[in-house]
Design a protein around this motif. Structure first.
Motif, PDB file in Angstrom:
ATOM      1  N   ARG A   1      52.589  27.991  69.216  1.00 20.17           N
ATOM      2  CA  ARG A   1      52.903  28.698  70.447  1.00 20.17           C
ATOM      3  C   ARG A   1      51.634  29.293  71.029  1.00 20.17           C
ATOM      4  NH1 ARG A   1      58.081  32.279  69.689  1.00 20.17           N
ATOM      5  NH2 ARG A   1      58.649  31.557  71.743  1.00 20.17           N
ATOM      6  N   ASP A   2      51.653  29.444  72.297  1.00 18.12           N
ATOM      7  CA  ASP A   2      50.536  30.009  73.028  1.00 18.12           C
ATOM      8  C   ASP A   2      50.361  31.486  72.669  1.00 18.12           C
ATOM      9  OD1 ASP A   2      49.532  31.515  75.572  1.00 18.12           O
ATOM     10  OD2 ASP A   2      48.939  29.430  75.856  1.00 18.12           O
ATOM     11  N   LEU A   3      49.143  31.890  72.319  1.00 13.92           N
ATOM     12  CA  LEU A   3      48.880  33.279  71.931  1.00 13.92           C
ATOM     13  C   LEU A   3      49.236  34.271  73.034  1.00 13.92           C
ATOM     14  CD1 LEU A   3      45.502  32.953  70.027  1.00 13.92           C
ATOM     15  CD2 LEU A   3      47.743  33.460  69.057  1.00 13.92           C
ATOM     16  N   CYS A   4      48.953  33.914  74.257  1.00 11.47           N
ATOM     17  CA  CYS A   4      49.280  34.811  75.377  1.00 11.47           C
ATOM     18  C   CYS A   4      50.786  35.013  75.480  1.00 11.47           C
ATOM     19  CB  CYS A   4      48.712  34.271  76.682  1.00 11.47           C
ATOM     20  SG  CYS A   4      46.911  34.256  76.710  1.00 11.47           S
ATOM     21  N   ASN A   5      51.558  33.963  75.238  1.00 13.93           N
ATOM     22  CA  ASN A   5      53.022  34.083  75.272  1.00 13.93           C
ATOM     23  C   ASN A   5      53.535  34.909  74.104  1.00 13.93           C
ATOM     24  OD1 ASN A   5      53.290  32.588  77.610  1.00 13.93           O
ATOM     25  ND2 ASN A   5      53.517  30.655  76.519  1.00 13.93           N
ATOM     26  N   GLU A   6      52.737  35.049  73.067  1.00 14.85           N
ATOM     27  CA  GLU A   6      53.117  35.854  71.903  1.00 14.85           C
ATOM     28  C   GLU A   6      52.709  37.314  72.069  1.00 14.85           C
ATOM     29  OE1 GLU A   6      54.904  34.943  69.157  1.00 14.85           O
ATOM     30  OE2 GLU A   6      55.245  33.074  70.236  1.00 14.85           O
ATOM     31  N   GLY A   7      52.116  37.649  73.226  1.00 15.23           N
ATOM     32  CA  GLY A   7      51.761  39.038  73.491  1.00 15.23           C
ATOM     33  C   GLY A   7      50.299  39.376  73.274  1.00 15.23           C
ATOM     34  N   ALA A   8      49.500  38.401  72.886  1.00 14.19           N
ATOM     35  CA  ALA A   8      48.066  38.646  72.700  1.00 14.19           C
ATOM     36  C   ALA A   8      47.361  38.604  74.054  1.00 14.19           C
ATOM     37  CB  ALA A   8      47.458  37.601  71.771  1.00 14.19           C
ATOM     38  N   ASP A   9      46.411  39.477  74.241  1.00 14.64           N
ATOM     39  CA  ASP A   9      45.603  39.488  75.462  1.00 14.64           C
ATOM     40  C   ASP A   9      44.394  38.591  75.193  1.00 14.64           C
ATOM     41  OD1 ASP A   9      44.478  40.066  77.895  1.00 14.64           O
ATOM     42  OD2 ASP A   9      43.819  42.077  77.339  1.00 14.64           O
ATOM     43  N   CYS A  10      44.369  37.408  75.777  1.00 20.18           N
ATOM     44  CA  CYS A  10      43.324  36.415  75.503  1.00 20.18           C
ATOM     45  C   CYS A  10      42.402  36.257  76.705  1.00 20.18           C
ATOM     46  CB  CYS A  10      43.952  35.066  75.178  1.00 20.18           C
ATOM     47  SG  CYS A  10      45.068  35.110  73.769  1.00 20.18           S
ATOM     48  N   VAL A  11      41.106  36.226  76.427  1.00 19.07           N
ATOM     49  CA  VAL A  11      40.102  36.077  77.476  1.00 19.07           C
ATOM     50  C   VAL A  11      39.085  35.041  77.018  1.00 19.07           C
ATOM     51  CG1 VAL A  11      38.311  37.257  78.789  1.00 19.07           C
ATOM     52  CG2 VAL A  11      40.356  38.504  78.117  1.00 19.07           C
ATOM     53  N   ALA A  12      38.738  34.120  77.891  1.00 16.26           N
ATOM     54  CA  ALA A  12      37.681  33.147  77.614  1.00 16.26           C
ATOM     55  C   ALA A  12      36.470  33.519  78.460  1.00 16.26           C
ATOM     56  CB  ALA A  12      38.146  31.741  77.954  1.00 16.26           C
ATOM     57  N   VAL A  13      35.307  33.532  77.834  1.00 19.37           N
ATOM     58  CA  VAL A  13      34.076  33.910  78.531  1.00 19.37           C
ATOM     59  C   VAL A  13      33.254  32.663  78.819  1.00 19.37           C
ATOM     60  CG1 VAL A  13      31.956  35.262  78.382  1.00 19.37           C
ATOM     61  CG2 VAL A  13      34.040  36.109  77.310  1.00 19.37           C
ATOM     62  N   ASP A  14      32.806  32.559  80.055  1.00 16.52           N
ATOM     63  CA  ASP A  14      31.903  31.482  80.462  1.00 16.52           C
ATOM     64  C   ASP A  14      30.493  32.034  80.366  1.00 16.52           C
ATOM     65  OD1 ASP A  14      30.936  29.094  81.549  1.00 16.52           O
ATOM     66  OD2 ASP A  14      31.149  29.841  83.594  1.00 16.52           O
ATOM     67  N   TRP A  15      29.850  31.888  79.222  1.00 23.05           N
ATOM     68  CA  TRP A  15      28.538  32.489  79.024  1.00 23.05           C
ATOM     69  C   TRP A  15      27.430  31.663  79.666  1.00 23.05           C
ATOM     70  CZ3 TRP A  15      25.769  29.557  75.275  1.00 23.05           C
ATOM     71  CH2 TRP A  15      26.546  28.781  74.429  1.00 23.05           C
ATOM     72  N   TYR A  16      26.337  32.367  79.943  1.00 24.68           N
ATOM     73  CA  TYR A  16      25.178  31.733  80.588  1.00 24.68           C
ATOM     74  C   TYR A  16      24.881  30.380  79.975  1.00 24.68           C
ATOM     75  CZ  TYR A  16      23.459  35.871  83.134  1.00 24.68           C
ATOM     76  OH  TYR A  16      23.296  36.905  83.977  1.00 24.68           O
ATOM     77  N   SER A  17      24.618  29.430  80.804  1.00 20.94           N
ATOM     78  CA  SER A  17      24.218  28.053  80.510  1.00 20.94           C
ATOM     79  C   SER A  17      25.384  27.173  80.103  1.00 20.94           C
ATOM     80  CB  SER A  17      23.099  27.975  79.455  1.00 20.94           C
ATOM     81  OG  SER A  17      23.624  28.102  78.141  1.00 20.94           O
ATOM     82  N   GLY A  18      26.575  27.700  80.077  1.00 19.25           N
ATOM     83  CA  GLY A  18      27.726  26.885  79.726  1.00 19.25           C
ATOM     84  C   GLY A  18      28.755  26.919  80.838  1.00 19.25           C
ATOM     85  N   GLY A  19      29.633  25.954  80.843  1.00 22.14           N
ATOM     86  CA  GLY A  19      30.749  25.961  81.784  1.00 22.14           C
ATOM     87  C   GLY A  19      30.327  25.958  83.230  1.00 22.14           C
ATOM     88  N   TRP A  20      30.929  26.862  84.014  1.00 22.86           N
ATOM     89  CA  TRP A  20      30.710  26.885  85.453  1.00 22.86           C
ATOM     90  C   TRP A  20      29.675  27.915  85.898  1.00 22.86           C
ATOM     91  CZ3 TRP A  20      35.720  26.430  83.398  1.00 22.86           C
ATOM     92  CH2 TRP A  20      36.301  25.195  83.607  1.00 22.86           C
ATOM     93  N   THR A  21      29.058  28.596  84.963  1.00 21.17           N
ATOM     94  CA  THR A  21      28.080  29.617  85.327  1.00 21.17           C
ATOM     95  C   THR A  21      26.877  28.975  86.004  1.00 21.17           C
ATOM     96  OG1 THR A  21      28.748  30.977  83.463  1.00 21.17           O
ATOM     97  CG2 THR A  21      26.601  31.453  84.402  1.00 21.17           C
ATOM     98  N   GLU A  22      26.413  29.588  87.068  1.00 22.51           N
ATOM     99  CA  GLU A  22      25.225  29.122  87.787  1.00 22.51           C
ATOM    100  C   GLU A  22      24.024  29.194  86.856  1.00 22.51           C
ATOM    101  OE1 GLU A  22      22.562  27.632  90.060  1.00 22.51           O
ATOM    102  OE2 GLU A  22      24.625  27.696  90.763  1.00 22.51           O
ATOM    103  N   ARG A  23      23.314  28.096  86.702  1.00 25.34           N
ATOM    104  CA  ARG A  23      22.201  28.030  85.760  1.00 25.34           C
ATOM    105  C   ARG A  23      20.856  28.435  86.346  1.00 25.34           C
ATOM    106  NH1 ARG A  23      23.474  23.290  81.596  1.00 25.34           N
ATOM    107  NH2 ARG A  23      25.707  23.645  81.516  1.00 25.34           N
TER     108      ARG A  23
END
Length: 106
Positions: A1-23
């Motif tokens: 089951r999805d952690l957020c649906n289980e009541g957990a507060d989940c956050v994903a961080v887009d850290w420098y040089s990864g994902g959509w962060t401006e490089r």
């Protein structure tokens, strides 16, 4: 089951040089300011933890290279992390091996 649906507060961080962060910003600071990429990632995550999470202790999960980032954050800011979960964690690595080495290993 999805952690957020289980009541957990989940956050994903887009850290420098990864994902959509401006490089451009990180590249400029590394080239012109002599700042190491690892230092910028550490500063970015600490600021995110303080500003977005209110400095509350977290359960930190890191996968692959994110595991190295999570280990570094937990070691640098132990009061910020209540638990550390590593998934197929990698080590610190911002420098690729020389192309000839990669070719020989392929």
């Amino acid at each position: 089951r999805d952690l957020c649906n289980e009541g957990a507060d989940c956050v994903a961080v887009d850290w420098y040089s990864g994902g959509w962060t401006e490089r451009a910003q990180i590249t400029r600071r590394v080239r012109e300011g002599g700042v190491q990429p690892w230092t910028l990632v550490r500063q970015h995550l600490h600021a995110f933890w303080q500003q977005q999470l209110g400095g509350s202790p977290v359960i930190l999960v890191g996968a692959s290279l994110g595991g190295a980032v999570a280990i570094d954050f937990a070691a640098t800011h132990p009061k910020a992390v209540t638990k550390l979960v590593l998934i197929d964690s990698g080590g610190e690595s911002y420098k690729a091996p020389p192309p000839d080495t990669v070719s020989r290993l392929a």
